[in-house]
Scaffold this active site. Structure first.
Site, PDB file in Angstrom:
ATOM      1  N   ASP A 164      -1.939 -22.738 -52.213  1.00 54.17           N
ATOM      2  CA  ASP A 164      -2.722 -23.588 -51.336  1.00 54.17           C
ATOM      3  C   ASP A 164      -3.929 -22.795 -50.843  1.00 54.17           C
ATOM      4  OD1 ASP A 164      -3.672 -25.315 -49.371  1.00 54.17           O
ATOM      5  OD2 ASP A 164      -1.650 -26.021 -48.880  1.00 54.17           O
ATOM      6  N   ASP A 213       3.357 -20.335 -51.866  1.00 56.57           N
ATOM      7  CA  ASP A 213       4.318 -20.760 -50.853  1.00 56.57           C
ATOM      8  C   ASP A 213       5.707 -20.575 -51.480  1.00 56.57           C
ATOM      9  OD1 ASP A 213       5.940 -21.989 -49.042  1.00 56.57           O
ATOM     10  OD2 ASP A 213       4.699 -23.769 -48.792  1.00 56.57           O
ATOM     11  N   ASP A 246       3.179 -22.912 -55.808  1.00 53.17           N
ATOM     12  CA  ASP A 246       2.201 -23.671 -55.038  1.00 53.17           C
ATOM     13  C   ASP A 246       1.184 -22.700 -54.443  1.00 53.17           C
ATOM     14  OD1 ASP A 246       0.851 -25.414 -53.386  1.00 53.17           O
ATOM     15  OD2 ASP A 246       2.466 -25.591 -51.910  1.00 53.17           O
TER      16      ASP A 246
END
Lengths: 465, 322
Positions: B97, B272, B95
């Site tokens: 972000d 993450d 992930d």
């Protein structure tokens, strides 16, 4: 030239030796051949008959004793165990390895400190045995042992999944290309050589892969297989009516060796101080623990309280030197009536849970059960001695794990630099604080102040062993 | 473009007129019955969990009538997804972000075109490493609304545990300074990461190069003071031509060591990590609406040509009156 079982007792040849073995009872009888090898060992320094392993069982215990002593005391007499490095002990050594692994597998099971120590001792034995060989023999035996372990043509990195999972090797230790681990020199030259500029590919191969990586992989694979073997034995033993008494006798011998008081030593060979043991000293908590105790926002609460704070607080209070211990420890070994757990450990954990936003138990009351589980009392809502052992008492997370699981907690200070686990930080900081306190006490005494503070400092458990 | 929260009416419009169950990537539709679904109906987090759908039609009806604020699906495959029991395997996911990138050249509070573009470049680099080093092939890229997800479906990694995944994360982002001292026959050789153009050394070199090129004087790096930061920014033009030797010389070897250590620690924030190591995570459902920012969570077929402001904006946004 030594044989493969001397390096890897779990090899085909090693397994064959065990298959040809007669009755187990014979292994307890004095064996003149073994005694002869031990007493004729090169550079041996055995002056007491007690130090001579007379049969397979005694040899099995000597293997482990060698490792525990070597690990804990840099000044120990290496020559008392010189027989462990004689190639002609191979047959006895291989059988002793199986006996020891089976005894530990049956009695203590996988994931125990005993099984970990067994695997570590095997790794250390291989390392030391290789160091005793000349370069040519060393290279040859490593290649031969590896050939059997890495029988496939192309070696995908996922082949090492077990080793990566147990962190015996790091993915970054391996040279990877298109999913394959490059181990072979020709392969390296052909696939990676063209990418090198102004550097000799063969030289680079020797530096980046060469003997060092091959030996690392060999040792770690044997250690992993040793652990797997003990887990396999444990599973089988659960189906058996009664384990062989000989194995249980050997397991008792293992406990005896591992519970012998083993002072730890500093790098200079001096006896180190014992870890601080006593009421929790919040001043000595590392920054990550302090932050977590202040309360965590929704999203990170469960991990911070259940997985991080619970093991840390329980070990810091009850068994701060857990990483120096050789045997599996239970909470009740340190707190038989669970008084400290109820009065100091759980209140601090619950306090931190209460400070979370929203308070952890408000929407997730089941986490109280998970907290009990993490300190070894199974999945029950109340802590009862009869449930102890249903789950494992989790050791505190390492700094590396915290960085991955709870990155928002990791705000290192200067004292964090040389440590890898918050519990080590706590022990070290306690030592620094007590030293500072002692120094300031001495100073005050010199200046004519009352001796009260000095006395207070003497109350803690900092004693020279 | 301004990121604005979608109204309940806009959500209804989206799921009834624009959304189609077939927009969900096949790798999810094919395993629908083995996955757990989670929904957020009021913008307060996905508290409607343990949902399962026997087929696409059931899911289609649910989405059309409930028009959730957000929809999620598990990366895990279960025998009993409605109880999250009988774990079979989990996708390997990363992930990225844009909002949480550790080093950003933009100074925005949330997400902007610049940091979304930076996130896209990181995703591209991570995907390259997954392919070139780890040999993984079945990799899907999803624009999540505020960043990107990489979802790996290669069977050989689906059964790996959290520990292996954490090692993959660290390798991929360059979370540790590679070893530089090597010994042979009693002689020690020093080989800096940039001298080795393959494997982990190369990954680390690429990651810290990108980080250095995005540094600003406001970036906080562990053990790197303002003076060092200033010198790094002053000399970073050398890295555009991969002149690492002169760059290291200009910084000084001891300070260079501090810099690489600080960057390695920061690299861990490129993804993450919790998402990657959690085997039971739920991730935003591709094709669903990210109502917080009024953008579509979209599968990206071609990262080079993908533009979130063209390809992930729902129709209702263009029809807004203000």
């Amino acid at each position: 030239m030594v044989g493969v079982p001397f390096i890897n007792p779990l090899s085909l040849e090693g397994r064959e030796m065990v298959r040809q073995l007669g009755s187990l009872e014979d292994l307890t009888h004095d064996n003149p051949e073994l005694i002869g090898i031990v007493t004729r060992s090169k550079s041996q320094d055995i002056s007491d008959d007690q130090d001579i392993p007379r049969n397979h069982l005694e040899l099995a215990l000597k293997r482990l004793e060698w490792y525990v002593k070597k690990r804990n005391n840099p000044n120990f007499n290496y020559r008392k165990y010189a027989f462990l490095f004689q190639g002609d002990i191979e047959k006895f050594d291989t059988i002793s390895f199986y006996l020891l692994s089976q005894a530990i597998g049956v009695k203590f099971g996988p994931n125990s400190r005993e099984s970990r120590l067994m695997a570590e001792s095997q790794g250390s034995l291989i390392q030391n045995r290789l160091e005793e060989l000349n370069t040519r023999n060393r290279e040859e035996i490593v290649l031969k042992a590896l050939q059997e372990l890495l029988s496939q043509g192309t070696l995908k990195w996922t082949f090492f999944e077990d080793l990566l999972s147990s962190r015996r090797i790091q993915l970054s230790d391996l040279v990877l290309d298109q999913g394959e681990v490059i181990m072979d020199q020709d392969d390296f030259r052909e696939r990676l050589g063209p990418r090198l500029h102004h550097r000799d590919p063969d030289k680079m191969y020797q530096l980046l892969i060469g003997e060092e990586l091959r030996e690392l992989i060999l040792i770690q694979m044997v250690m992993q297989q040793t652990e797997n073997y003990m887990a396999e034995v444990h599973e089988k033993s659960r189906l058996m009516v009664e384990p062989n008494p000989l194995l249980l006798q050997l397991a008792d011998g293992v406990t005896e060796i591992l519970t012998q008081p083993t002072p730890s030593y500093t790098g200079t060979g001096k006896v180190a101080r014992q870890s601080y043991r006593g009421p929790l000293n919040r001043e000595a908590f590392p920054p990550c623990v302090k932050t977590a105790l202040e309360g965590i926002k929704s999203g990170g609460r469960n991990d911070a309280i259940v997985l991080f704070i619970t093991p840390f607080v329980s070990y810091a209070r009850l068994c701060p030197d857990i990483f120096k211990q050789n045997v599996t420890v239970r909470v009740s070994d340190k707190d038989p009536q669970l008084q400290v757990v109820h009065q100091e450990v759980l209140p601090l954990i619950y306090e931190a849970a209460e400070r979370c936003v929203p308070p952890l138990f408000e929407d997730q009351p089941q986490e109280k059960i998970n907290i009990n589980a993490k300190i070894g009392f199974g999945m029950h809502s109340t802590l009862k001695l009869e449930n102890e052992g249903e789950t494992k008492w989790y050791t505190p997370m390492s700094c590396e794990k915290i960085k991955l699981h709870l990155p928002y907690l990791c705000r290192p200070d200067d004292d964090c630099k040389k440590i890898g686990n918050p519990l080590i930080y706590y022990n070290r900081k306690n030592w620094i604080l007590s030293r500072e306190q002692a120094e300031s006490g001495d100073k005050k005494e010199d200046e004519g102040s009352s001796g009260e503070e000095v006395m207070e400092n003497q109350d803690n458990d900092w004693i020279d062993v | 473009m301004e990121f604005q929260r979608a109204t309940p009416e806009e959500r209804r419009l989206y799921y009834r007129e624009e959304w189609d169950v077939k927009q969900i990537p096949r790798f999810i539709r094919d395993s629908l019955y083995q996955r757990e679904f989670g929904f957020d109906h009021h913008g307060r987090g996905p508290n409607d969990r343990y949902r399962t759908f026997r087929n696409e039609d059931h899911l289609r009806k649910f989405m059309r009538y409930r028009t959730p604020f957000a929809a999620y699906t598990s990366v895990a495959f279960y025998q009993k997804p409605n109880r999250r029991e009988g774990w079979i395997k989990s996708e390997l996911v990363f992930d990225v972000d844009a909002k949480d990138l550790p080093i950003r050249s933009c100074a925005c509070d949330s997400v902007c075109e610049l940091c979304l573009d930076q996130a896209k470049n990181i995703v591209s680099d991570l995907k390259d490493t997954l392919t070139s080093d780890l040999g993984l092939k079945e990799i899907y890229m999803i624009y999540s609304g505020r960043g990107y997800h990489l979802r790996v479906q290669d069977e050989e990694v689906l059964g790996t545990d959290s520990e292996v995944r954490s090692q993959i994360v660290k390798y991929l982002v360059g979370a540790e300074v590679p070893r530089s001292e090597y010994g042979q026959e009693g002689i020690t050789y020093n080989l800096e990461h940039f001298a080795i153009p393959f494997g982990y050394h190369q990954v680390f070199t690429q990651r810290i190069k990108q980080s250095i090129l995005h540094l600003t004087m406001e970036t906080a790096l562990d053990d790197v003071n303002k003076k060092l930061l200033k010198d790094v920014i002053k000399n970073r033009h050398l890295l555009l031509k991969d002149q690492w030797g002169p760059f290291r010389q200009a910084i000084g070897p001891i300070r260079y060591k501090r810099l690489t250590k600080g960057l390695a620690f920061t690299n861990l924030g490129l993804v993450d990590a919790k998402v990657s190591i959690d085997l039971k995570r739920i991730l935003r459902l591709p094709s669903s609406l990210h109502s917080m920012v009024s953008m579509k969570c979209t599968e990206v077929k071609n990262l080079n040509t993908f533009d979130p402001f063209q390809d992930a904006v729902p129709q209702f946004v263009y029809e807004r009156k203000d």
